[in-house]
Design a protein around this motif. Structure first.
Motif, PDB file in Angstrom:
ATOM      1  N   LEU A  97       0.735  -1.017   0.355  1.00 13.52           N
ATOM      2  CA  LEU A  97       0.031  -0.313   0.104  1.00 13.52           C
ATOM      3  C   LEU A  97       1.468   0.889   0.060  1.00 13.52           C
ATOM      4  N   GLU A  98       1.852   1.135   0.881  1.00 11.62           N
ATOM      5  CA  GLU A  98       2.887   2.267   0.345  1.00 11.62           C
ATOM      6  C   GLU A  98       3.242   2.600  -0.829  1.00 11.62           C
ATOM      7  N   ALA A  99       3.637   1.480  -1.352  1.00 16.26           N
ATOM      8  CA  ALA A  99       3.944   2.316  -3.168  1.00 16.26           C
ATOM      9  C   ALA A  99       2.684   2.480  -3.702  1.00 16.26           C
ATOM     10  N   LEU A 124      -7.491  -7.393  10.192  1.00 13.86           N
ATOM     11  CA  LEU A 124      -7.656  -6.834  11.816  1.00 13.86           C
ATOM     12  C   LEU A 124      -8.181  -7.927  12.481  1.00 13.86           C
ATOM     13  N   ALA A 125      -9.911  -8.121  11.812  1.00 11.01           N
ATOM     14  CA  ALA A 125     -11.052  -8.158  12.863  1.00 11.01           C
ATOM     15  C   ALA A 125     -10.648  -9.963  12.884  1.00 11.01           C
ATOM     16  N   ASP A 136       2.191  -3.877  14.278  1.00 10.16           N
ATOM     17  CA  ASP A 136       2.635  -3.084  13.245  1.00 10.16           C
ATOM     18  C   ASP A 136       2.514  -2.980  11.876  1.00 10.16           C
ATOM     19  N   MET A 137       0.558  -1.908  12.514  1.00  9.12           N
ATOM     20  CA  MET A 137      -0.038  -1.951  10.992  1.00  9.12           C
ATOM     21  C   MET A 137       0.884  -0.357  10.716  1.00  9.12           C
ATOM     22  N   GLN A 149      -6.033  -7.629  -4.166  1.00  8.23           N
ATOM     23  CA  GLN A 149      -6.644  -7.727  -2.582  1.00  8.23           C
ATOM     24  C   GLN A 149      -5.420  -7.756  -2.173  1.00  8.23           C
ATOM     25  N   LEU A 150      -5.449  -7.419  -0.341  1.00  6.62           N
ATOM     26  CA  LEU A 150      -4.408  -6.548   0.052  1.00  6.62           C
ATOM     27  C   LEU A 150      -4.602  -7.174   1.218  1.00  6.62           C
ATOM     28  N   LYS A 151      -3.326  -7.799   1.840  1.00  8.53           N
ATOM     29  CA  LYS A 151      -3.067  -8.752   2.982  1.00  8.53           C
ATOM     30  C   LYS A 151      -2.502  -8.069   3.912  1.00  8.53           C
ATOM     31  N   LEU A 152      -2.612  -8.544   5.053  1.00  3.99           N
ATOM     32  CA  LEU A 152      -1.357  -8.162   6.393  1.00  3.99           C
ATOM     33  C   LEU A 152      -0.196  -8.315   6.481  1.00  3.99           C
ATOM     34  N   ALA A 153       1.236  -7.960   6.613  1.00  2.00           N
ATOM     35  CA  ALA A 153       2.329  -9.443   6.284  1.00  2.00           C
ATOM     36  C   ALA A 153       3.294  -8.895   8.034  1.00  2.00           C
ATOM     37  N   ASP A 154       4.146  -9.140   7.827  1.00  2.00           N
ATOM     38  CA  ASP A 154       5.437  -8.774   9.060  1.00  2.00           C
ATOM     39  C   ASP A 154       4.280  -9.026  10.314  1.00  2.00           C
TER      40      ASP A 154
END
Length: 374
Positions: A97-99, A124-125, A136-137, A149-154
């Motif tokens: 998302l930063e890119a 997150l839910a 670390d969001m 598709q966006l996915k939470l990582a790290d």
């Protein structure tokens, strides 16, 4: 003919491509799974010398990701040790998302923003339902695949919430700067807003800063968006909206509806390295960016520097690898390669904030906001 070491079999399965990033704990590579043809990302984590013990950040990430299976959370495909390093094999994601935010050629419509926020909250839910705090969001930890598709990582800083006597460590020297930015944006919390604040173990009383109107921070946001944000930014956790409640907010059902992920704008794909540019004997590839990753852009001098070269896998890693029984049945995910008995070990205790640190923090905050009010 002697049977090959099972660890070498796993290592030989992945054909290493280019370096994606380098961070505190290791290097991330792009790779090809030669058995399936799937592109993957491999995070090679340096475990250090024996006296330094096990890298609990890496082990914690593996443990949590095995429990968190969801379309909006990065998939950990496998994990295996080799030559003192730990390799985490993830699904490959095109960008983050930063890119997207930094790309000046991309215009994000209200529907696009709504879609990215919705997918973030969905991930997150699921975490919160499993009692996991990500901790670390940030945009470059929100990865985006080829299908949008966006996915939470790290999940290296993630923790299980609610464990008895659980103490969370501080994030480091940037705490004061983070607090300063939060107070400048939303004002300093008062006991009237957050009654339990004064009972926090590291509570520090600081100079009052009034909160600016939320509209001044988000001038183009709709009324529904501002209402949702105000509920998400509430200081008191007992009064703050949950991730699941946020997903049920009218913001997501009002026009415009969230953009379908496949139609979301994304940065132009980077030029793929040619197979001839990569030593096929050099080892595997890696996925999600490591913490504090330094992005390495194509065409940059020293892109394939010696410090980033992966050692060739050999037959000496078999003693590290043990197959974990899969309790999910025949239709469940394949078992991983790592011995999870390591999680029975406990990391050394870390120091908490001292009274001297607390006094220093108060002086810094008073000085910062005193200067702003002069």
């Amino acid at each position: 003919m002697a049977e090959l070491d099972p660890s070498k079999k796993v290592a030989d399965r992945y054909l290493k491509r280019e370096v994606l990033g380098e961070g505190t704990y290791g290097v991330v590579y792009k790779a090809i799974d030669t058995q399936t043809g799937q592109t993957v990302a491999i995070k090679k984590i340096r475990l250090g010398k024996q006296k330094e013990g096990v890298n609990f950040t890496a082990l914690r990430e593996i443990k949590l990701l095995k429990e968190l299976k969801d379309p909006n959370i990065i998939e950990l495909i496998d994990a295996f040790p080799h030559k003192g390093n730990l390799h985490l094999v993830f699904e490959f994601m095109e960008t983050d998302l930063e890119a997207v935010i930094r790309d000046r050629n991309i215009f994000l419509s209200p529907g696009d923003i709504k879609s990215y926020l919705q997918m973030t909250l969905k991930g997150l839910a699921v975490c919160h339902k499993k009692w996991v705090l990500h901790r670390d969001m940030k945009p470059n930890n929100l990865l985006i695949g080829s299908n949008g598709q966006l996915k939470l990582a790290d999940f290296g800083l993630a923790r299980i919430f609610g464990s008895p006597d659980r103490r969370f460590t501080h994030q480091g020297s940037s705490d004061i700067d983070q607090l300063g930015k939060i107070f400048a944006a939303f004002g300093t919390p008062s006991p009237a807003q957050w009654p339990d604040m004064v009972y926090l173990p590291d509570y520090v009383e600081y100079q009052h800063v009034p909160a600016p109107p939320l509209r001044s921070l988000f001038p183009m946001a709709s009324d529904d968006a501002l209402d949702l944000l105000s509920k998400m930014f509430t200081y008191d956790p007992n009064a703050r909206i949950s991730a699941q409640q946020a997903l049920e907010h009218r913001y997501f059902s009002s026009a415009p509806l969230p953009t379908v992920p496949e139609k979301l704008p994304r940065p132009a794909p980077k030029k793929e390295s040619k197979a001839s540019d990569v030593d096929s004997q050099d080892g595997p590839t890696v996925l999600s960016p490591p913490r504090k990753s330094r992005r390495i852009m194509p065409g940059r001098d020293g892109f394939e520097g010696n410090s980033l070269q992966e050692d060739k896998f050999d037959d000496n890693a078999g003693n590290f690898r043990q197959t974990v029984a899969d309790n999910t049945g025949k239709n469940g995910p394949a078992p991983m390669s790592l011995d999870f008995s390591l999680f029975g070990l406990k990391p050394p205790n870390r120091p908490t904030i001292t009274s001297a640190d607390r006094s220093h923090l108060k002086r810094k905050l008073d000085l910062e906001f005193g200067n702003q009010n002069d």
